[in-house]
Design a protein around this motif. Structure first.
Motif, PDB file in Angstrom:
ATOM      1  N   GLU A  89      68.487  85.959  40.641  1.00 55.46           N
ATOM      2  CA  GLU A  89      69.543  86.963  40.751  1.00 55.46           C
ATOM      3  C   GLU A  89      70.916  86.290  40.749  1.00 55.46           C
ATOM      4  N   ARG A  90      71.869  86.875  40.026  1.00 52.02           N
ATOM      5  CA  ARG A  90      73.163  86.231  39.780  1.00 52.02           C
ATOM      6  C   ARG A  90      73.914  85.902  41.068  1.00 52.02           C
ATOM      7  N   THR A  91      73.999  86.859  41.994  1.00 52.05           N
ATOM      8  CA  THR A  91      74.752  86.600  43.223  1.00 52.05           C
ATOM      9  C   THR A  91      74.050  85.559  44.092  1.00 52.05           C
ATOM     10  N   GLU A  92      72.721  85.553  44.065  1.00 52.84           N
ATOM     11  CA  GLU A  92      71.988  84.530  44.811  1.00 52.84           C
ATOM     12  C   GLU A  92      72.228  83.151  44.207  1.00 52.84           C
ATOM     13  N   ALA A  94      74.921  82.217  42.758  1.00 51.11           N
ATOM     14  CA  ALA A  94      76.277  81.824  43.154  1.00 51.11           C
ATOM     15  C   ALA A  94      76.279  81.236  44.560  1.00 51.11           C
ATOM     16  N   VAL A  95      75.548  81.874  45.469  1.00 50.33           N
ATOM     17  CA  VAL A  95      75.450  81.351  46.835  1.00 50.33           C
ATOM     18  C   VAL A  95      74.752  79.991  46.830  1.00 50.33           C
TER      19      VAL A  95
END
Length: 217
Positions: A89-92, A94-95
């Motif tokens: 997942e994209r936001t994961e 990023a984190v």
């Protein structure tokens, strides 16, 4: 497909080579291993054949030489795109990338005061207020990732990814110095230590004969 070669140092004392070595083992990527021990009369000349910085690890493929763990990871992720190197997942992602960058550039007090030494048992050695802050930050990262992204898996983002390879050395470091951690971090440490590839690294480290005095507190 050409053969990959990973240039590493002593498994007992060198934490940075552990990271790509572990990830490649976990994903079943075949590679040759060249071990150049640190702090020997020949070390500098030998490692300079592969690394312009004189540091380890270095990934070699034909004439291509890639140094620095994060650069190696990014190359491997492009070279073997079928493996889930990063969270899906994209936001994961990023984190995960933010945390990996923090791991890569931070925690200098911990590294200096608690040098990497797999086969030693040094409970309480090297602890200072600054080291305690580094430890607290790492365990906060572990706890936060497990709670937000761990799901039913045992790793920080559920399944094994680059971020687990990046933090595996700190798991081994905490194990050496018997660092007290919260229950969620303890479970994570146990999961990392149980990986067959980590056990292989530890067995190899225990069989090494070199002793580097500055890492033996």
């Amino acid at each position: 497909m050409t053969q990959l070669t990973l240039v590493i140092g002593n498994k007992n004392y060198c934490s940075w080579p552990l990271r790509p070595w572990l990830a490649m083992k976990q994903f079943g990527i075949e590679f040759n291993e060249i071990r150049i021990p640190i702090y020997t009369p020949e070390s500098e000349q030998q490692i300079r054949q592969y690394s312009p910085t004189g540091k380890r690890p270095v990934l070699v493929e034909d004439q291509l030489k890639i140094w620095d763990s994060l650069a190696i990871f990014e190359y491997l992720a492009e070279r073997f795109p079928n493996f889930h190197w990063w969270p899906l997942e994209r936001t994961e992602r990023a984190v995960a990338r933010s945390i990996c960058a923090e791991m890569h550039s931070g925690f200098s007090h911990l590294r200096q005061k608690m040098p990497f030494n797999c086969r030693a048992k040094l409970p309480g050695k090297g602890m200072t207020p600054e080291v305690a802050k580094d430890i607290d930050r790492i365990t906060t990262i572990w706890q936060d990732c497990r709670q937000r992204f761990g799901g039913s898996g045992q790793m920080l983002f559920g399944e094994f990814t680059i971020i687990d390879a990046m933090f595996a050395s700190e798991v081994l470091r905490f194990h050496t110095y018997e660092v007290k951690v919260n229950s969620e971090s303890k479970d994570y440490m146990e999961a990392i230590l149980a990986l067959p590839s980590v056990q292989e690294w530890l067995q190899d480290a225990n069989s090494e004969v070199e002793v580097v005095p500055q890492f033996e507190l």
